[in-house]
Design a protein around this motif. Structure first.
Motif, PDB file in Angstrom:
ATOM      1  N   LYS A   1      -7.971  -3.220  -5.388  1.00  0.00           N
ATOM      2  CA  LYS A   1      -7.890  -2.014  -4.794  1.00  0.00           C
ATOM      3  C   LYS A   1      -8.977  -1.144  -5.717  1.00  0.00           C
ATOM      4  CE  LYS A   1      -3.333  -1.970  -3.055  1.00  0.00           C
ATOM      5  NZ  LYS A   1      -1.868  -1.385  -3.230  1.00  0.00           N
TER       6      LYS A   1
ATOM      7  N   LEU B   1      -7.351   6.955  -4.491  1.00  0.00           N
ATOM      8  CA  LEU B   1      -7.164   5.650  -3.975  1.00  0.00           C
ATOM      9  C   LEU B   1      -6.554   5.934  -2.426  1.00  0.00           C
ATOM     10  CD1 LEU B   1      -7.648   2.639  -4.690  1.00  0.00           C
ATOM     11  CD2 LEU B   1      -5.322   2.734  -4.958  1.00  0.00           C
TER      12      LEU B   1
ATOM     13  N   ASP C   1      -5.849   3.459   0.476  1.00  0.00           N
ATOM     14  CA  ASP C   1      -5.790   1.994   1.043  1.00  0.00           C
ATOM     15  C   ASP C   1      -6.613   1.156  -0.029  1.00  0.00           C
ATOM     16  OD1 ASP C   1      -5.147  -0.387   2.570  1.00  0.00           O
ATOM     17  OD2 ASP C   1      -6.329  -0.057   3.974  1.00  0.00           O
ATOM     18  N   LYS C   2      -7.829   0.601   0.016  1.00  0.00           N
ATOM     19  CA  LYS C   2      -8.447  -0.163  -0.937  1.00  0.00           C
ATOM     20  C   LYS C   2      -9.643   0.583  -1.182  1.00  0.00           C
ATOM     21  CE  LYS C   2      -6.636  -4.685   0.286  1.00  0.00           C
ATOM     22  NZ  LYS C   2      -6.724  -5.857  -0.752  1.00  0.00           N
TER      23      LYS C   2
ATOM     24  N   SER D   1      -0.739   4.323  -0.534  1.00  0.00           N
ATOM     25  CA  SER D   1      -1.669   5.562  -0.790  1.00  0.00           C
ATOM     26  C   SER D   1      -1.499   6.353   0.421  1.00  0.00           C
ATOM     27  CB  SER D   1      -3.006   4.642  -0.906  1.00  0.00           C
ATOM     28  OG  SER D   1      -3.517   4.153   0.426  1.00  0.00           O
TER      29      SER D   1
ATOM     30  N   ASP E   1       0.917  -1.098   0.118  1.00  0.00           N
ATOM     31  CA  ASP E   1       0.050   0.012  -0.096  1.00  0.00           C
ATOM     32  C   ASP E   1       0.905   1.249   0.088  1.00  0.00           C
ATOM     33  OD1 ASP E   1      -2.238   1.852   0.323  1.00  0.00           O
ATOM     34  OD2 ASP E   1      -2.162   2.022   2.436  1.00  0.00           O
TER      35      ASP E   1
END
Ligand code: MGD
Ligand code: MGD
Ligand code: SF4
Ligand code: SF4
Ligand code: SF4
Ligand code: SF4
Ligand code: SF4
Ligand code: MO
Lengths: 412, 264, 754
Positions: free
Chosen positions: C723, C656, C658-659, B45, B43
């Motif tokens: 994702k 975005l 995380d998911k 993000s 991840d």
């Protein structure tokens, strides 16, 4: 069972009760040690720090304990250099608290850095321009001094003192303690200042940055001053806590009053300087960089102007007044309130000078960086507290920390 | 090598980035990742935990529809000169990990010396420095893509854009072999400059009138980020839009950008 | 020696002092620090000899020239190839991260056979021999049963030897069902057929144009060849070329444009006609072109001898700026201003194909936009729109067809393309799922898929999945695991993009024809096989006439022979550009009148009667008070191949987190629905619903919900899989009645707090 180790002429609780206390606090300590090991083995991803928020909870704790541990150097300074002899009745405890605070600070630094096994590069590849280099050197040296100041206390334990070598060693060390106290005071003046310089020199961070004299920003002096001012208050607070815990008066009122008065006057002068600094910063330093004061205190969920009021008014002006005015100072409750407010005040100052510095956006298109600690950070921050309690408990039980205790609490 | 350096004038490598051209595509970021062995996690993000020596910020004029406007701003390390080489980060690092080179104007970083105190990160107002919170991990087989020109950083140290210093070394070595004392403009270009499909980034010696950046930085629409702090960055931006230029620094209500004296 | 307390203590102190003074602790401290600098789990890249290999990327249809930096036998970095037409030294983020596709974990390593339920993703490795004979057997069986027409092939694009091998395979096998994936190029293909009478692909001379009107095309968002478009965009900046972007959302292209003109979504065609109205009314059109080289601008007689209104009158009658303003939301003053500027420019170009061009759109839109180019005479001219001949370097002899092949080949296509209903279409792959689902028995019995990912990319993915469940045998030739490969019965993995030779025709949208050569940068890493070889071998296994139609030893021989004398040039230079000088206007058009036809025969009537109205999107406005529009973002690959890890790393945290995917809504829209920045919400459309997060964005028209395309991959490596949401799951096709193309630009939707 352990009565042979307990100083003469004082009463201590049963070993069972004492063991229980140590066990409870020890459990907390182990929790902290576990978290500490996690940070060392798995790395700092165990924390909630991030690339915007690279200093966090425990660095605040680090700065706060160093400020609060300032009671050691300042009391020492008052006793050995200024010659306030009454303070000999509290100096041992001040030294002990100082020792705890500084050893904790060093431990925290060892957990905080990403490469603890290379921590010594700070000495080996020292950069003379860095405030942190100054901090590292002074902190280590002063910790050595505190150790030297603490050793004779240990040697005064009833059993250890029976060993002639230790007896003489302790005696001789006491004899030259003024030298160490002076060295300690000098070192301490410096590193408290360097810690203040840590954020003060950050000219890329308008919130933390301060102008000053030569290489030292104003925060350099303000940190030393505030540590000297609030440190004794913390010593008094810890004394009060221990008195409550043991149910005994340990230090005579005149000693407490003297230290509180000195602390009060120091806080008063400090807070005037701090207000002047804040005004200059708000009206000159920050605007020159395109910021208004309120830029630093709005548009975020936590850092409101209240924090400045808490630090300066509640944690500065009010305790200063209470402690300076004899009437209020002699009122036990008010004095204690002032001391607690003072301790909060200086802690808030350290919080602001490290954590809020990280939070305030600098690039106009950036945002406030908010942070909350992970349990590992909380545990490692509590770790020194637990360690401190244990060390105080052990020292209080087995060492003659308070010279006035037998007199104040005669054993029949 | 020492000799060669002595014969050449001190350089101040820097960039001029045309924000009118930058499309925010992120190719510069990817080129930088690939060039400099930058790790990647499952991840990425959470941007505050994502190592991006080059980060493309998105700016907005904060106006309502349909007067809204956005602009992208690529941010490498600014290789701040500060006052006589006292860049914000260089002066604070206790272990002399990071240094301002008077030969090139490049702010270096020695990963194996850094012990991870993160003071430099606190000092850098551009958030150009990144900490290795994790051990870098390449899925099995993917370590094949690693470039031998740049060492992989271990957990616990800080890293940042180097202006692709290894490319400078390569160019210098080549010049030396060919008996020249100096590297040509096109011989030393950073990976992001080379990659930018919009040709928005220009890289070169700001001191050298023959280099394109010399001319470009004098554009009346050129500005630098947070100039008022005295960081003296060596990355310039150009934008024809006033709101973008104004986003480059903090201004009090009555102040107008451009009217505040800044040194070039 | 008697050990008393004192001596013990002295000893202890002695030891302590001794060890501090000895070198041991210092040595240890030093060793420990050195150890932290050389942790065995931190990789040390191996050094070696450096060299560069030139190639052409097959990662997307951009087809850009690349150079790969190698250290010994390892490929370590992809960069752009200097001088390659279009991309000229540049590559976009996707290609720059392309090494990760080569070495990444989702590279398929061996032929696989499905062992779980379809789509479950459980496969077992099998040998190539076994896999090949399984496919050959299936195909033989079908053919003997006389069902050869039930073979389907889906590829991404039509051009190049690989798709042509598939096409040839289907042909000699006896099936007309060779299909390509939808894109805006399908719209241009039909428009060239009906307005210019040509089988052509579009080329836009954007570098020489001096006024750009973009009807929602994501010029810097992946439309065409990204590196080429970025450079064109910068060139426009340098030359001060005005760029006008019509779009309901402030995209990156809109932000880069000289002028962003918000428009009601779906009204692009009407806007184009409004502009035409002004140009005609104010006599700003190109007299020479319109009068001498075009038809049906003025009134004309139809086949029955009835007079029909010409383009001019229809436009003048119906598309007054005031009306257009009402429908499009663009003020009429702006329409007039833009129309005048456009018409007065030297080489103005009008473009369409929404976003990155993943869906075609309504044919009226292409018609109206291309008519603008006609009005200003900017066809087949410097700085104009070119109809490039389809690549013709593949000149294989016509294969001999046996009875089965002839019979099967003559059956109508399953997707309806080229039938009487949709004569101008060559592929309508988006119609395939419904055809399969509506039939008792799937009209496709064996499906071969290469380079395309219909289970991810086609609209209404649930329906696509359902259809694929009904196909008895699916064979995928994917080199990387994708959604379609997951649905397959057999995977016969192709080499990866840096492991093989392949011809790569024309960078998309370039105005000169180019053929590039992809070449193996590294030896294939795994037990994969060039898809060209696989097809040739399959044909050989089928025996008879089929084998004869594939006379090559292997794919490389096929490619070398096909490229003939150009092979050498391509090996040296990386590409070859066939001679092309566009014909003059008097020879350019191959319509019956040999003119540029303003009103194509087929829908002349429709426009006359119904006028052009915005394509209505699916869903009722009561249940679904908002409208969802997909949008393309340059940092998210929305095609068959998803983002590499490095590109995932560049995705903004407002897209975005995380998911969770973010959808963009105007503050007013958010306010009405009680939504705030970052909150979780449910986005529902007639096709389904999904959990999303809200990003409040000023740069979008109120009432719209914009969803990024390219996320929600159901397969691939851990860096991209699962994702966000695949927007194709929430949107269905809307059939354009004239062209059969998917005209959907959005779908009605609702967004409520989760
Ligand atoms: N100068 C000028 N031009 C304008 C405008 C303007 O204000 N001024 N307004 C513009 C606008 S807003 C519009 S909407 C257009 C309108 O433009 P048009 O659509 O051309 O509208 P009308 O002129 O009303 O002509 C419609 C034709 O349809 C015929 N008709 C009526 N009912 C039916 C029916 O049931 N079936 C069929 N087949 N035919 C039918 C009528 O007899 C008439 O000939 O004009 C635009 N042009
Ligand atoms: N009696 C009668 N009634 C009719 C019709 C009819 O034929 N006869 N036709 C019907 C039809 S089809 C239609 S489309 C409607 C049309 O009805 P309306 O939409 O009311 O159209 P208009 O009256 O043409 O002009 C709209 C207004 O927009 C202004 N305007 C022009 N340019 C701009 C601009 O750039 N910005 C802004 N903000 N304003 C601008 C004009 O000055 C005018 O005041 O009328 C309908 N009503
Ligand atoms: S590569 Fe160029 S255009 Fe793309 S984001 Fe970076 S600077 Fe901007
Ligand atoms: S941008 Fe930051 S890291 Fe780079 S030189 Fe300036 S202060 Fe240092
Ligand atoms: S983190 Fe490393 S580079 Fe930064 S100040 Fe600390 S030691 Fe220096
Ligand atoms: S100059 Fe090199 S290191 Fe710096 S951002 Fe560009 S590519 Fe990365
Ligand atoms: S457009 Fe396609 S081929 Fe061209 S560089 Fe980008 S991914 Fe590669
Ligand atoms: Mo109308």
């Amino acid at each position: 069972m352990d009565s042979a180790l307990i100083p003469k002429g004082v009463q201590r609780c049963s070993l069972g009760k004492f063991t229980l206390l140590i066990a409870v606090v020890g459990a907390v300590l182990l929790w902290g040690v576990y978290a500490m090991l996690l940070c060392w083995i798995k790395g700092l991803n165990q924390t909630n720090m991030n690339d915007y928020y690279g200093f966090a909870l425990w660095i605040w704790a680090d700065l706060a304990v160093i400020a609060l541990g300032g009671g050691a150097f300042f009391t020492g300074f008052l006793k050995y250099i200024v010659g306030k002899d009454e303070l000999k009745n509290i100096i041992n405890y001040a030294v002990l608290i100082g020792f705890i605070c500084y050893s904790s600070a060093l431990l925290i630094l060892a957990i905080d850095i990403g490469q603890p096994l290379r921590g010594w590069f700070i000495f080996w590849h020292a950069n003379v321009h860095s405030m942190l280099t100054e901090v590292a050197f002074c902190l280590s040296c002063y910790f050595a001094v505190l150790t030297i100041e603490y050793i004779p206390l240990i040697l005064e334990n009833r059993q250890l003192n029976k060993v002639p070598f230790f007896h003489h060693l302790a005696h001789n060390m006491h004899g030259i303690m003024a030298v160490f106290a002076a060295t300690g005071a000098f070192l301490s003046f410096f590193h408290q200042g360097s810690l203040g310089g840590v954020s003060g020199v950050l000219f890329g961070r308008p919130f933390g940055y301060r102008e000053g004299v030569f290489v030292w920003p104003w925060t350099f002096f303000l940190f030393t001053w505030s540590a000297a001012a609030y440190g004794p208050s913390f010593t008094l607070m810890c004394t009060k806590i221990l008195e409550k815990a043991s149910g005994k008066q340990l230090v005579k009122d005149n000693v407490v009053d003297l230290l509180a008065k000195i602390s009060g006057w120091m806080i008063l002068t400090y807070i005037i300087a701090k207000i002047a600094d804040t005004l200059y910063w708000a009206l000159v330093t920050a605007p020159a960089r395109g910021h208004t004061l309120m830029d630093f205190y709005s548009n975020n969920p936590v850092y409101g102007i209240w924090i400045l009021v808490l630090e300066i008014v509640l944690g500065g002006i009010i305790p200063a007044i209470i402690l300076v005015v004899p009437g209020t100072r002699r009122n036990g409750y008010l004095r204690m309130t002032a001391i607690i407010l003072g301790v909060i005040g200086v802690s808030v100052n350290r919080w602001v000078m490290v954590l809020q510095v990280m939070a305030v956006p600098v690039m106009p298109f950036d945002f406030w960086a908010m942070y909350y600690p992970s349990w590992q950070e909380v545990a490692t921050t509590i770790l020194p507290v637990a360690y401190g309690i244990i060390l105080i408990a052990l020292s209080y039980r087995y060492l003659p920390i308070f010279p006035q205790e037998p007199e104040l609490n005669p054993v029949d | 090598m020492k000799k060669a350096a002595d014969h050449t004038k001190p350089k101040r490598y820097g960039m001029v980035i045309d924000l009118d051209k930058c499309t925010g595509c992120g190719a510069c970021m990817v080129a930088c990742f690939a060039e400099n062995n930058i790790p990647f996690k499952k991840d990425e993000s959470e941007k505050l935990l994502s190592i991006t020596w080059m980060r493309v910020y998105k700016l907005s004029n904060k106006k309502k529809y349909p007067d809204t406007d956005i602009c992208y701003l690529p941010r490498p390390c600014m290789h701040c000169e500060g006052h006589e080489g006292h860049s914000p980060c260089v002066s604070v690092c206790p272990a002399t990990v990071t240094d301002y080179s008077t030969e090139t104007g490049i702010v270096s970083q020695i990963y194996t010396r850094c012990f991870g105190c993160r003071y430099c990160m606190a000092a850098c107002p551009y958030h150009a420095r990144y900490f290795n919170w994790w051990d870098p991990v390449w899925p099995k087989g993917m370590e094949k893509m690693l470039s031998p020109d740049v060492s992989v950083r271990m957990r616990g140290v800080v890293e940042k854009c180097s202006f692709c210093y290894h490319r400078y070394q390569r160019a210098k070595d080549k010049a030396y072999v060919e008996g020249r004392t100096d590297v040509e403009e096109e011989e030393y270009q950073t990976a992001c400059t080379q990659a930018c499909p919009a040709r928005a980034i220009t890289f070169g010696d700001l001191n050298n009138p023959k280099h394109k950046v010399y001319e470009l930085k004098q554009d009346p629409h050129a500005f630098r980020l947070l100039e008022r702090l005295g960081t003296n960055p060596k990355v310039y931006y150009v934008s024809s839009r006033e709101w973008v230029r104004k986003s480059g620094d903090n201004y009090l209500k009555h102040e107008e950008p451009g009217h505040i004296a800044t040194k070039h | 020696m008697k050990i008393d307390r004192r001596s013990f203590l002295s000893l202890g102190l002695g030891v302590a002092a001794g060890s501090v003074l000895s070198p041991l602790p210092w040595k240890l401290t030093d060793d420990l620090s050195i150890w932290t600098q050389t942790w065995p789990w931190t990789p040390v890249p191996k050094d070696g000899a450096v060299h560069y290999v030139h190639s052409v990327s097959t990662l997307c249809s951009g087809g850009c020239g690349i150079q790969v930096r190698k250290v010994d036998d390892r490929a370590i970095k992809i960069e752009g190839m200097e001088g390659y037409p279009g991309s000229d030294g540049k590559a976009c983020n996707q290609c720059l991260a392309g090494i990760q596709k080569l070495y990444g974990p989702d590279h398929i390593q061996t032929p696989l056979k499905r062992v779980g339920n379809r789509g479950e993703g459980r496969f077992a490795p099998i040998s190539w021999d076994e896999a090949m004979s399984m496919v050959a057997e299936q195909l033989k069986k079908l053919r003997t049963e006389g069902k050869s027409q039930t073979l389907g092939c889906v590829v991404e694009r039509e051009y190049g030897t690989i798709p042509q091998l598939f096409k040839r395979f289907a042909k000699v096998y006896g099936s007309p069902n060779f299909m390509t994936m939808p894109s805006y190029l399908d719209g241009y293909e039909q428009i060239f057929k009906i307005m210019q009478g040509e089988e052509a692909i579009p080329g836009f001379d954007l570098e020489n144009a001096d006024y750009i009107l973009s009807f929602g095309s994501g010029l810097v968002e992946g439309w065409g060849s990204a590196p080429r478009m970025f450079q064109a965009n910068s060139l426009w900046k340098e030359k001060g070329v005005p760029v006008v972007q019509f779009e309901p959302r402030l995209s990156n292209t809109a932000a880069k444009a000289t002028q962003w003109v918000p428009i009601n979504p779906g009204a692009e065609a009407i806007l184009a006609l409004g502009l035409a109205h002004v140009i005609i009314k104010e006599n700003l059109f190109h007299y020479d072109f319109v009068n001498r080289y075009s038809a049906r601008f003025e009134a004309w007689e139809d086949g029955q001898g009835t007079e029909q209104k010409g383009f001019k009158d229809r436009v003048l009658d119906r598309y007054d700026p005031r009306y257009v303003s009402r429908v499009t939301g663009v003020p009429s003053s702006q329409i007039e201003k833009i129309a005048r500027e456009f018409a007065k420019a030297e080489s103005p170009i009008a473009l369409c194909g929404r976003g990155a061009g993943h869906t075609p759109g309504a044919i009226f839109e292409f018609h109206a936009v291309h008519a603008l180019n006609g009005l200003v005479g900017n066809i087949n001219r410097k700085g104009g729109v070119w109809a490039l001949p389809k690549p013709d370097y593949i000149a294989w002899p016509e294969p001999a067809l046996d009875e089965v092949a002839k019979k099967g080949g003559d059956t109508p296509r399953v997707d309806g393309a080229g039938t009487e209903t949709y004569p101008a279409a060559s592929s309508l792959t988006h119609r395939l799922p419904a055809m399969i689902n509506d039939a008792e028995e799937s009209p496709i019995q064996v499906l071969l898929v290469h380079g395309a990912n219909p289970c991810y990319c086609l609209p209404d993915t649930e329906t696509v999945r359902a259809a694929f469940e009904k196909i008895p045998c699916i064979v995928s030739f994917a080199s990387h695991m994708d959604e379609t490969a997951l649905m397959a019965d057999l995977i016969l993995p192709d080499h990866g993009h840096l492991e093989k030779y392949q011809d790569v025709p024309a960078p998309e949208g370039l105005s000169v024809p180019v053929i590039g050569l992809a070449r193996p940068v590294v030896a294939p890493l795994y037990d994969t096989r060039h898809v060209g070889d696989t097809v040739i071998q399959l044909a050989k296994a089928m025996g008879g006439g089929m084998a004869d139609s594939f006379p090559w030893k292997n794919y490389e021989e096929c490619l070398r022979k096909t490229l003939g004398q150009h092979w050498k040039t391509m090996e040296e230079k990386g590409w070859f550009s066939p001679d092309f000088s566009g014909p003059d206007w008097n020879e350019a058009f191959e319509t019956p009148t040999r003119n540029f036809v303003f009103i194509p025969e087929r829908y002349g009537k429709d426009t006359e009667e119904a006028g052009v109205s915005p394509i209505e999107v699916e869903g009722d406005p009561i249940t679904f008070p908002m409208v969802m529009i997909p949008f393309d973002h340059v940092r998210i690959a929305a095609g068959p191949v998803g983002n590499a890890p490095f590109v995932m790393k560049t995705i903004e945290d407002t897209l975005l987190r995380d998911k969770d995917i973010f959808v963009q809504v105007h503050p007013k829209t958010a306010g009405k629905a009680g939504l705030e920045e970052g909150v979780l919400a449910v986005l529902s459309t007639p096709k389904g619903s999904a959990k999303v997060r809200v990003h409040v964005y000023d740069g979008i028209q109120p009432g719209l919900v914009a969803v990024p395309r390219g996320l929600g991959r159901g397969s691939g490596d851990e860096f991209m899989a699962d994702k966000g949401v695949n927007v194709n799951r929430l949107i269905g096709p809307v059939e354009d009645p004239v062209s059969g193309l998917n005209a959907a630009w959005g779908i009605r939707a609702n967004l409520t707090i989760a």
